[in-house]
Design a protein around this motif. Structure first.
Motif, PDB file in Angstrom:
ATOM      1  N   VAL A 123      40.936  49.604  36.655  1.00 54.92           N
ATOM      2  CA  VAL A 123      41.321  48.789  37.800  1.00 54.92           C
ATOM      3  C   VAL A 123      42.230  49.613  38.693  1.00 54.92           C
ATOM      4  O   VAL A 123      43.323  49.978  38.287  1.00 54.92           O
ATOM      5  N   ILE A 154      38.903  46.617  43.101  1.00 55.46           N
ATOM      6  CA  ILE A 154      39.557  45.339  42.813  1.00 55.46           C
ATOM      7  C   ILE A 154      41.002  45.607  42.441  1.00 55.46           C
ATOM      8  O   ILE A 154      41.291  46.389  41.531  1.00 55.46           O
ATOM      9  N   GLU A 155      41.914  44.976  43.143  1.00 58.96           N
ATOM     10  CA  GLU A 155      43.332  45.168  42.903  1.00 58.96           C
ATOM     11  C   GLU A 155      43.775  44.429  41.635  1.00 58.96           C
ATOM     12  O   GLU A 155      43.150  43.442  41.231  1.00 58.96           O
ATOM     13  N   GLU A 158      44.042  40.799  41.844  1.00 57.71           N
ATOM     14  CA  GLU A 158      42.784  40.058  41.889  1.00 57.71           C
ATOM     15  C   GLU A 158      42.123  40.000  40.508  1.00 57.71           C
ATOM     16  O   GLU A 158      40.994  39.547  40.375  1.00 57.71           O
ATOM     17  N   THR A 159      42.855  40.482  39.505  1.00 58.37           N
ATOM     18  CA  THR A 159      42.333  40.544  38.145  1.00 58.37           C
ATOM     19  C   THR A 159      43.093  39.570  37.259  1.00 58.37           C
ATOM     20  O   THR A 159      44.328  39.566  37.238  1.00 58.37           O
ATOM     21  N   LYS A 220      38.577  38.225  40.989  1.00 54.72           N
ATOM     22  CA  LYS A 220      37.333  38.960  41.166  1.00 54.72           C
ATOM     23  C   LYS A 220      36.940  39.695  39.882  1.00 54.72           C
ATOM     24  O   LYS A 220      35.794  40.079  39.704  1.00 54.72           O
ATOM     25  N   ARG A 221      37.911  39.927  39.039  1.00 57.89           N
ATOM     26  CA  ARG A 221      37.658  40.561  37.739  1.00 57.89           C
ATOM     27  C   ARG A 221      38.454  39.797  36.688  1.00 57.89           C
ATOM     28  O   ARG A 221      39.598  39.404  36.924  1.00 57.89           O
TER      29      ARG A 221
END
Length: 286
Positions: A123, A154-155, A158-159, A220-221
């Protein structure tokens, strides 16, 4: 000579988990052999060796006092005291002291962070947790995009992380897993969006429910981290549930870590629990 250590597992119809349990018992036997302490392991049900056989073997070797330590991440079930009471009926000279379950020991959380780090390393911008000595990183990913496409940027914010416990009919045991999720987020995963709690079976939310909550929060992840000691059927169920959910949500990048596993750091925690039980027993007898 110190009293022997008796590791007690719950037991399941799972050869893989039983094999890893056996390897871990052997690891502890090698470690504690230097301090003249015997080590044995047994299951409450289903798997071999059974608890009764392990106790009988220890008594036959001349041990009449031992430390019974549940090899568990949650609180001791009511089955363990009842099982040990039956062993005392079979062996009237037997005496024993309990060791605490492993629980959310800082070193257990660090091992979970090691598993998370395998996925977090991919990531961009994430700060991977400090590695744990002697632990081999492991990861299995759930592909959500074609393998020939480059991974999206993907930051960490955002995980999300889903910490997955076994699930129990005991609400206190389930509440402990929620507590571990919070501790894990504050100590090792605060760079991520959230750490949600899910369970393999018995109680909701299941793995799909945890993943869905993360998706709705805008992740997103999602990295699925099993709060399990050893590989086997339970881990396969976690992966299968994540795969099934990922098949219906191809835009969500889902990654699944492995279990804590047989390793030196886990052995350190068990040995500390053993030594703690001995100190408490000496304090009571004094």
């Amino acid at each position: 000579m110190k009293p022997p250590l008796l590791l007690i597992g719950q037991g399941s119809n799972d050869d893989t988990g039983a094999a890893e349990f056996g390897r871990f018992v052997h690891r502890l036997r090698c470690r504690l052999d230097q301090t003249a302490a015997d080590v044995s392991g047994g299951y409450l049900e289903k798997s071999a060796p059974r608890l009764s056989d392990s106790v009988a073997s220890l008594v036959a070797r001349g041990h009449h006092r031992l430390v019974a330590l549940p090899l568990s991440l949650s609180r001791t079930s009511e089955e363990l005291p009842a099982a040990m009471a039956r062993e005392q009926e079979r062996h009237p000279t037997l005496m024993y002291d309990y060791g605490r379950p492993l629980g959310p020991d800082p070193r257990v959380l660090a091992l979970l962070a090691e598993r998370l780090a395998d996925a977090a390393a991919e990531v961009p911008g994430a700060r991977p947790p400090e590695p744990v000595a002697g632990v081999r990183p492991r990861l299995r990913a759930v592909p959500s995009v074609p393998v020939d496409e480059p991974p999206a940027h993907i930051e960490p914010g955002e995980t999300a992380v889903v910490l997955v416990g076994e699930g129990s009919t005991d609400p206190i045991a389930n509440a402990e897993v929620h507590r571990v999720s919070r501790l894990f987020w504050e100590t090792h995963a605060h760079d991520f969006m959230t750490v949600e709690t899910a369970f393999v079976s018995v109680t909701p939310p299941g793995v799909p429910g945890g993943l869905e909550r993360c998706r709705r929060l805008g992740a997103k992840r999602v990295i699925v981290v099993p709060y399990l000691l050893f590989a086997g059927g339970m881990l396969e169920r976690v992966w299968a549930q994540a795969l099934a959910y990922g098949a219906g949500h191809p835009d969500l990048d889902i990654r699944c870590a492995e279990v804590i596993g047989d390793c030196e750091a886990l052995a350190d925690v068990v040995i500390d629990r053993y030594e703690e039980a001995l100190r408490l027993a000496q304090g009571v007898s004094a």
